[in-house]
Each structure stands twice: as C-alpha cells, then as structure tokens.
Design an enzyme around this catalytic site. Structure first.
Site, PDB file in Angstrom:
ATOM      1  N   LYS A 113       0.814  -1.212   0.000  1.00 31.36           N
ATOM      2  CA  LYS A 113       0.000   0.000   0.000  1.00 31.36           C
ATOM      3  C   LYS A 113       0.853   1.270   0.000  1.00 31.36           C
ATOM      4  CE  LYS A 113      -4.257  -2.115   1.094  1.00 31.36           C
ATOM      5  NZ  LYS A 113      -3.719  -3.466   1.003  1.00 31.36           N
TER       6      LYS A 113
HETATM    7  C1  LIG Z   1      -4.283  -4.557   0.244  1.00 26.45           C
HETATM    8  C2  LIG Z   1      -3.470  -5.792   0.105  1.00 26.45           C
HETATM    9  C3  LIG Z   1      -3.764  -6.764  -0.880  1.00 26.45           C
HETATM   10  C4  LIG Z   1      -4.943  -6.653  -1.825  1.00 26.45           C
HETATM   11  O1  LIG Z   1      -4.756  -5.663  -2.793  1.00 26.45           O
HETATM   12  P1  LIG Z   1      -6.008  -5.072  -3.609  1.00 26.45           P
HETATM   13  O2  LIG Z   1      -5.496  -3.914  -4.352  1.00 26.45           O
HETATM   14  O3  LIG Z   1      -7.014  -4.681  -2.554  1.00 26.45           O
HETATM   15  O4  LIG Z   1      -6.500  -6.166  -4.484  1.00 26.45           O
HETATM   16  C5  LIG Z   1      -2.930  -7.874  -0.970  1.00 26.45           C
HETATM   17  N1  LIG Z   1      -1.889  -8.052  -0.115  1.00 26.45           N
HETATM   18  C6  LIG Z   1      -1.585  -7.147   0.839  1.00 26.45           C
HETATM   19  C7  LIG Z   1      -0.434  -7.414   1.742  1.00 26.45           C
HETATM   20  C8  LIG Z   1      -2.353  -5.990   0.988  1.00 26.45           C
HETATM   21  O5  LIG Z   1      -2.047  -5.099   1.955  1.00 26.45           O
END
Ligand SMILES: *Cc1c(COP(=O)(O)O)cnc(C)c1O
Length: 495
Positions: A113
C-alpha cells in the site's frame, strides 16, 4: 485529458478535480476518458531511467494538468531512499527460469500500500491548489491494520493535509498497534475505538454523513476526505510498477522487448490487478493477469461464471488484507469491458446494493476471460506454499504472496504450461511472522516483536528496519474512545 464517472460518462473533469473529489457524486469511480498509449520505444527509454523518473513520466501521460517537474519532485519525495530500503524501489527477483517476483514492500510500512499511499497525498495536496480549494483536507481512516499505517506515513507532514486514524482496540496485531501509536509527524492523530473493525468503520462513515459536523468543520477551514483505494490518485501510481517490472526484465535479458509476460496478483479490492490491466491497455506486452484469491473467492467465482454474488460467508484467513466480499475497483473493469456503458454499470451496482449480486453479459464475460485467469487457495495450501517456496528456492514469502504462488502452481499443473510469470509480492514476510513461522515449523509462542527476532534467527534473513526499530520507539498516542465519542475525538484533534 478529461475524467469520466463509471456511472455517468458525461462527467468531464480534470485529473486534479478527480483526485480532489475522490468519488463522483453519482457514486461512480473516476476513469480517464481514454487510456493513453505507451509511445513507440517507450520500454527502451524507460528502462534507462531510475524508478522515480519512470513514475513521473508514466503518471504524466494521465495527469496533463500536473507539470513534469512537479511530478518528478513528488516521485522523489515518495520513493526516495529515506522511505525505501532498496534503490530499485520495486525490485524484480528471479525465482526460477519462468518465475519472477516483483517485491512491492520496500517502503516505510513493509507492504504494497506504500506504493500508492506515498504518492496520493502529494497529488491530493497539489490538487487542492490547482482546483482553487480554499479549505485544507482532513483524512479520516478506519483501519483493520495495514492501510492506516500506510496512510499515516504517506500523509505525515504533507502541507494542507491532516490525518486521523481509528483502529479497533481488539482488532489489530501487537506490531500493527505499535506501528500506529508510535507514528511521527505534526499533522497526524491516532485513536483506538472500543470494539471491532466494523464499529470503527461505522463510526467514520457516520462522521462523513453528518451535515452539522461538515458545516462546523467548514467554518474552521477544513473538509473531510478518505484515502481509500477508489481514488484515481491511488490507482495511478500502481500502474507504474507493472511497466517498471517489464523494463527491468528486458534490461536483465530475461525477456526480449515485445515479448509477452503474465502477472499473478494476490487480490482483495481489485486495485492492484486493475492497475496491471491498465498497463496492458496502454500497450505493455502483458499476456494474462492471474487473479489469486484466498478462501474468500468471490472474484474467482465471478471470473469463472460472470456472476458476482456477495451473499456468502465471510472467512477470516491468514491473508487478512484479501478478506473482502465487495471489491470496489471491479466497477472500473466493468465500465471498460462493457464499452463504457455507464447505465449498465449503474444498474449492476444498484443490484449489488439491493440483492448483493449481479450477472454480466456474455460478451463482457468473454472479454474478461480473454485477459484474466483465476484461482483460490485455502489457509493450509498457503502455509504449505510458504514452506515449499522456502525449501525449494530459499525465498521467503508472506501469506498474501503465497496465495499467488499457490494459485500459479495449480494453474501450471492443470494446463501443463509454464508461461513466464511475474508474481506480485505484496508484503514482507516479517509483517506476518506468526503464520510464516508456523509454516516453517517454528515456535510461535511469543509477542509480536519477539517473533520478528525469531524469524530472523530461523531463516538468516533480515527484518525490514522500520519493523525492527519499533522496539524502544516512544508511544505517542494512547487515546481510546467509545464509538459514539469519535466525533469529539476528531474535534479535539482539529483543535
Ligand atoms: C491490500 C493488500 C492486498 C490486496 O490488494 P487489492 O489492491 O485490494 O487487491 C494484498 N496483499 C496485501 C499485503 C495488501 O495489503
């Protein structure tokens, strides 16, 4: 370039307006009216640049009301060595001859993120200036863990912004709690809420819809906004790393310029994989996109059948960031594969709201299946995969990345083909020490910070510095409130 809403294509606003507003008033998501194409020779040119320059020049294709120098300055602030512990920012590791891993967790919170949330605050602050907005923005976040910390790091000390994060007192891990309560920065606030994630989330939503509070804050020169993954300014920085990974593979000689490569993505809200879809639409030679789910496999079922049905049990898994029943970014894909049919998309979203399900047309399903493959895996398979990948390649992956490895392996076995694939790695294994140690047969009876040390000892790998340095960091935020008192906490925070 103008931006449309997925529920009203007549909306025609600038990119700065789209980023400042976040969500369209009709409830739709903003998308660019055309997807810009990579110019001929782009891969060769980008391959010769460092990540920060790649990011600026790719984002510029979508943001014509931002300057090139401006974007480069944002990119340096977002992805510089103060925040990222790898000079490549998003390095690609070779796993075997057909498998590569794109590591998106070298930023300040050790999860992917950061790739978006290091950039969004700067795009947003600039958007306020560009749109003539006089008020400053206060971001409110309810978090089940990862997003809150990444948002705090991204917004810390960004001019014209403040951020307040609410986390559930009984809903985050020791390490996640410490990450938030020790947060630095002059414009940040962190507050526990008695209850679970739903309580925190409901409380934040209530504040957003409270007209009196809105007026009161407007008088103080502040408006409220969110940092969730539907903002275009969060999606755009994610397109960059798909193109960057391709450039790196060309540079290293792993593929030839023009050769197709697949990506396999652990998916929750469909933001990450959708960015890969846009990269493909820009002309990047991407073959298939593999959508990997845990046991909350609503997306897998959708890609297989064309029926999106959220009426199903919610499972709590060891890959919690993928525990999602409504993948909000899917709306952007529906808009694209329906030929930008805003009325059809609106009707699907209405059906989702009312009945919890909708079924796309055969033509849309065919289009989706021509690009996306999918699969899901259980917690047991996730743990087994962590061990297998470690034993076979000496490579340690977290529980989310393991879902992608597991689904890829299943698809390869079923098809008898081993197409060249980049597995997108979304978190450091050190963020999920408990499960990773369990997978490796280690002892997990200890507190969060001790487990970090134990995983280092067991594997001889090193924990990311921001996690390691949590020990001994002063706790700045100790406030906890009842759900009803969240508005007062916001008032106190804003003074
Ligand atoms: C948010 C997240 C995801 C999922 O990603 P999306 O964009 O919501 O599909 C997968 N792995 C981790 C570690 C995340 O923090």
């Amino acid at each position: 370039m103008r931006y449309q809403s997925t529920r009203d294509r007549a909306v025609g606003i600038t990119s700065a307006e789209a980023i400042a507003q976040g969500l369209s008033r009709d409830g739709g998501l903003f998308v660019p009216e055309v997807i810009p194409q990579l110019p001929p020779g782009a891969v060769a040119k980008l391959a010769g640049m460092p990540y920060v320059e790649r990011a600026a020049s790719i984002m510029k294709l979508f943001l014509d009301d931002y300057g090139e120098d401006e974007l480069l300055a944002f990119s340096k602030a977002a992805y510089g060595m103060e925040s990222f512990d790898d000079p490549a920012v998003a390095p690609v590791r070779k796993v075997d001859g057909e498998t590569y891993c794109l590591e998106l967790w070298h930023g300040p919170t050790s999860a992917f993120k950061d790739m978006a949330l290091q950039m969004l605050p700067q795009l947003l602050a600039a958007a306020l200036d560009k749109t003539g907005e006089k008020k400053d923005v206060c971001i409110l976040v309810a978090t089940s863990g990862d997003t809150g910390k990444a948002a705090l790091e991204g917004f810390r000390d960004v001019p014209r912004t403040k951020i307040m994060v609410f986390y559930p007192e009984d809903g985050v891990s020791d390490v996640q709690k410490l990450q938030m309560t020790t947060q630095e920065g002059g414009n940040v606030g962190v507050c526990a809420v008695y209850g679970n994630f739903d309580d925190a989330q409901t409380g934040v939503k209530k504040i957003f819809s409270d007209e009196a509070m809105r007026r009161e804050l407007a008088e103080k020169g502040v408006f409220l906004s969110s940092a969730n993954s539907i903002n275009w300014g969060r999606l755009l920085p994610q397109i960059v790393y798909y193109i960057s990974a391709y450039c790196d593979l060309v540079s290293s000689g792993a593929i030839k310029d023009g050769e197709e490569i697949d990506f396999c993505v652990p998916t929750g809200n469909f933001g990450n994989i959708l960015a890969g879809y846009y990269a493909k639409k820009m002309g990047l030679p991407v073959g298939r996109l593999v959508c990997a789910s845990n046991s909350n496999d609503v997306l897998t079922q959708f890609i297989k059948t064309g029926v999106y049905d959220r009426n199903r049990p919610f499972n709590t898994t060891i890959s919690p960031s993928m525990d999602i029943l409504i993948s909000s970014n899917l709306e952007r894909l529906l808009y694209d594969v329906s030929g930008r049919d805003d009325r059809l998309v609106s009707s699907y979203m209405r059906q989702l709201q009312e009945d919890g399900k909708y079924t796309v047309t055969d033509a849309m399903l065919r289009e989706i299946q021509s690009v996306f493959q999918c699969g899901s895996c259980s917690d047991e398979e996730t743990l087994r995969t962590i061990r297998d990948v470690y034993d076979t390649f000496g490579y340690l992956v977290d529980t989310h990345t393991a879902v992608a490895f597991s689904v890829l392996e299943t698809l390869r076995r079923e098809s008898g083909q081993r197409r060249k694939t980049v597995v997108v790695s979304t978190a450091s294994p050190y963020k999920f020490c408990d499960s990773v140690l369990t997978a490796l047969g280690g002892d997990t009876g200890a507190s969060g910070l001790d487990l970090i040390d134990r995983l280092e000892e067991k594997t001889g790998t090193k924990a990311p510095y921001p996690l390691k340095s949590l020990r001994g960091k002063p706790v700045r935020f100790t406030q906890a409130v009842k759900k009803e008192d969240m508005p007062d906490a916001v008032r106190r925070f804003l003074g």
